[in-house]
Design a protein around this motif. Sequence first.
Motif, PDB file in Angstrom:
ATOM      1  N   UNK A 156       0.828  -1.204   0.000  1.00 12.87           N
ATOM      2  CA  UNK A 156       0.000   0.000   0.000  1.00 12.87           C
ATOM      3  C   UNK A 156       0.866   1.258   0.000  1.00 12.87           C
ATOM      4  N   UNK A 157       1.967   1.222   0.744  1.00 12.10           N
ATOM      5  CA  UNK A 157       2.862   2.379   0.791  1.00 12.10           C
ATOM      6  C   UNK A 157       3.494   2.631  -0.578  1.00 12.10           C
ATOM      7  N   UNK A 158       3.840   1.559  -1.280  1.00 19.18           N
ATOM      8  CA  UNK A 158       4.401   1.696  -2.634  1.00 19.18           C
ATOM      9  C   UNK A 158       3.369   2.320  -3.569  1.00 19.18           C
ATOM     10  N   UNK A 159       2.137   1.830  -3.509  1.00 17.39           N
ATOM     11  CA  UNK A 159       1.078   2.366  -4.369  1.00 17.39           C
ATOM     12  C   UNK A 159       0.781   3.827  -4.043  1.00 17.39           C
ATOM     13  N   UNK A 160       0.810   4.174  -2.760  1.00 17.86           N
ATOM     14  CA  UNK A 160       0.572   5.565  -2.364  1.00 17.86           C
ATOM     15  C   UNK A 160       1.650   6.482  -2.942  1.00 17.86           C
ATOM     16  N   UNK A 161       2.898   6.012  -2.921  1.00 24.82           N
ATOM     17  CA  UNK A 161       3.993   6.817  -3.466  1.00 24.82           C
ATOM     18  C   UNK A 161       3.839   6.988  -4.976  1.00 24.82           C
ATOM     19  N   UNK A 162       3.413   5.922  -5.654  1.00 30.21           N
ATOM     20  CA  UNK A 162       3.168   6.033  -7.099  1.00 30.21           C
ATOM     21  C   UNK A 162       2.059   7.046  -7.361  1.00 30.21           C
ATOM     22  N   UNK A 163       0.960   6.918  -6.620  1.00 28.81           N
ATOM     23  CA  UNK A 163      -0.162   7.836  -6.794  1.00 28.81           C
ATOM     24  C   UNK A 163       0.192   9.271  -6.463  1.00 28.81           C
ATOM     25  N   UNK A 164       1.171   9.449  -5.569  1.00 34.84           N
ATOM     26  CA  UNK A 164       1.609  10.788  -5.196  1.00 34.84           C
ATOM     27  C   UNK A 164       2.712  11.334  -6.079  1.00 34.84           C
TER      28      UNK A 164
END
Length: 222
Positions: free
Chosen positions: A180-188
């Motif tokens: 989830x943290x990886x996906x959040x960074x991508x989305x950000x």
Amino acid sequence: MNLRRNVVSIVDALVTDLRTRILDGELVPGTALREVEVAQRYEVSRPTARSALDALVGVRLLTRSAHKTARVVKLTPDDVSDIYRTRALIESQVVRELALDAKVPDGAVRANREIRDLRGSAAVEVIGPDLTFHRSLVNARGSERTRLAYDVLIDEVGMCMSQVQGAGLLDATRISAEHAAILDAIGGRDGEQASRLLVEHLENARTRLIDHMAAAPGPSAQ
């Protein structure tokens, strides 16, 4: 023509079933897979069994020297390090590029939701959606060459995951949180953060697996 298609589909089905049994840990490293026994178990011809075993040797789930019985591969610590190093080279660049457009793959989101919902389930159940998560990231890059390069590695990736989860080294809650943290960074649109988190995620699994192998008796701990 139809006969040829049927023969190919039987081999493919046999490969799929044997691969699943290997990655689920039913066929443990070192298990012998004799051509005649595979043919008898699946009620297929020996040439069909041989073709399936050859295919699994080709993707490094089985190993076989000349005139020897095929066996489920035993990964060494050096094998594990090289597999994770290669994954990191591909996946860290992929997430960095996905972040340029904040491109969060739907397949990765769904796979991670499935992992999250597996809390309390058998650890090996995480393997399938975990593979899907990482493969979805690579596929979202939209490069056929990158996908093919990763496909060469995917069964060995699955073998590593099988050993990690078979030993209960990582739980679903931690895996889903890191994803989830990886996906959040991508989305950000934070490519450097996404890449760093991805590398840390893989390094954590690599370190735990190698430490486990070192503590276990047998050739794989040498």
